[in-house]
Design an enzyme around this catalytic site. Structure first.
Site, PDB file in Angstrom:
ATOM      1  N   LEU A   1       0.781  -1.308  -0.031  1.00 46.29           N
ATOM      2  CA  LEU A   1      -0.069   0.117  -0.107  1.00 46.29           C
ATOM      3  C   LEU A   1       0.901   1.148   0.111  1.00 46.29           C
ATOM      4  O   LEU A   1       1.796   1.428   0.912  1.00 46.29           O
ATOM      5  CB  LEU A   1      -0.800   0.214   1.351  1.00 46.29           C
ATOM      6  CG  LEU A   1      -1.837   1.012   1.292  1.00 46.29           C
ATOM      7  CD1 LEU A   1      -3.381   0.813   0.836  1.00 46.29           C
ATOM      8  CD2 LEU A   1      -1.795   2.101   2.063  1.00 46.29           C
ATOM      9  N   HIS A   2       0.440   2.080  -1.058  1.00 42.47           N
ATOM     10  CA  HIS A   2       1.431   3.539  -1.058  1.00 42.47           C
ATOM     11  C   HIS A   2       0.340   4.546  -1.664  1.00 42.47           C
ATOM     12  O   HIS A   2      -0.188   4.098  -2.555  1.00 42.47           O
ATOM     13  CB  HIS A   2       2.656   3.480  -1.813  1.00 42.47           C
ATOM     14  CG  HIS A   2       2.492   2.722  -3.127  1.00 42.47           C
ATOM     15  ND1 HIS A   2       2.557   1.466  -3.404  1.00 42.47           N
ATOM     16  CD2 HIS A   2       2.804   3.388  -4.126  1.00 42.47           C
ATOM     17  CE1 HIS A   2       2.386   1.322  -4.826  1.00 42.47           C
ATOM     18  NE2 HIS A   2       2.641   2.471  -5.430  1.00 42.47           N
ATOM     19  N   LEU A   3       0.267   5.599  -1.017  1.00 44.09           N
ATOM     20  CA  LEU A   3      -0.494   6.678  -1.599  1.00 44.09           C
ATOM     21  C   LEU A   3       0.151   7.823  -2.415  1.00 44.09           C
ATOM     22  O   LEU A   3       1.163   8.125  -1.760  1.00 44.09           O
ATOM     23  CB  LEU A   3      -1.436   7.447  -0.478  1.00 44.09           C
ATOM     24  CG  LEU A   3      -2.114   8.603  -1.024  1.00 44.09           C
ATOM     25  CD1 LEU A   3      -3.288   8.148  -1.843  1.00 44.09           C
ATOM     26  CD2 LEU A   3      -3.054   9.119   0.430  1.00 44.09           C
TER      27      LEU A   3
END
Length: 151
Positions: free
Chosen positions: A98-100
């Site tokens: 997960l990475h934004l």
């Protein structure tokens, strides 16, 4: 195969980190679409948003908002910032962790953005890009200290 973001979280790979807390690292994307393109990377290995702990999910947008304010105070994304979370391989998620993405935008930047999307993984001009990114990281760290003493 080892996860690149897990390796960064565990200090086995370098990154231009501008902030860290108990749930996330904030770092510059090594293949930026725009200047000061930032990633908020989970410390947990969570391939999908629903895999992330509820405490981290609760912190994610609060942190993103603070980082957006810092980016704007440093002169990036004053008129707009894309927040992009690719959730799964079909959504173009290249690293299953997960990475934004926080991608600063400016009016009229679509042609340059499209060109960068097409060429971002090519090794053209990497030394110049690395030097620019180091300057951006320093500026963002300084803006973070001035604005919040940390986020």
């Amino acid at each position: 195969m080892d996860c690149v973001f897990c390796a960064i979280v565990e200090d086995r790979l370098p990154a231009l980190t501008i902030h860290e807390d108990s749930h996330f690292l904030v770092l510059l994307d090594i293949y930026p679409l725009r200047p000061a393109h930032v990633l908020i990377v989970s410390r947990e290995h969570a391939p999908y948003l629903h895999d992330l702990s509820s405490a981290a999910r609760d912190r994610l947008l609060v942190l993103a908002d603070g980082i957006c304010r810092v980016m704007r105070s440093a002169g990036h994304g004053i008129s707009g910032i894309n927040l992009l979370l690719n959730d799964g391989p079909a959504s173009n998620q290249h690293v299953p962790h997960l990475h934004l993405h926080l991608i600063p935008r400016r009016k009229g930047d679509v042609p340059a953005l499209l060109w960068r999307i097409l060429t971002r993984f090519l090794p053209l001009g990497r030394k110049r890009l690395q030097a620019r990114m180091e300057r951006e990281a320093q500026l963002l760290r300084q803006s973070l200290r001035e604005a919040f003493g940390g986020v």
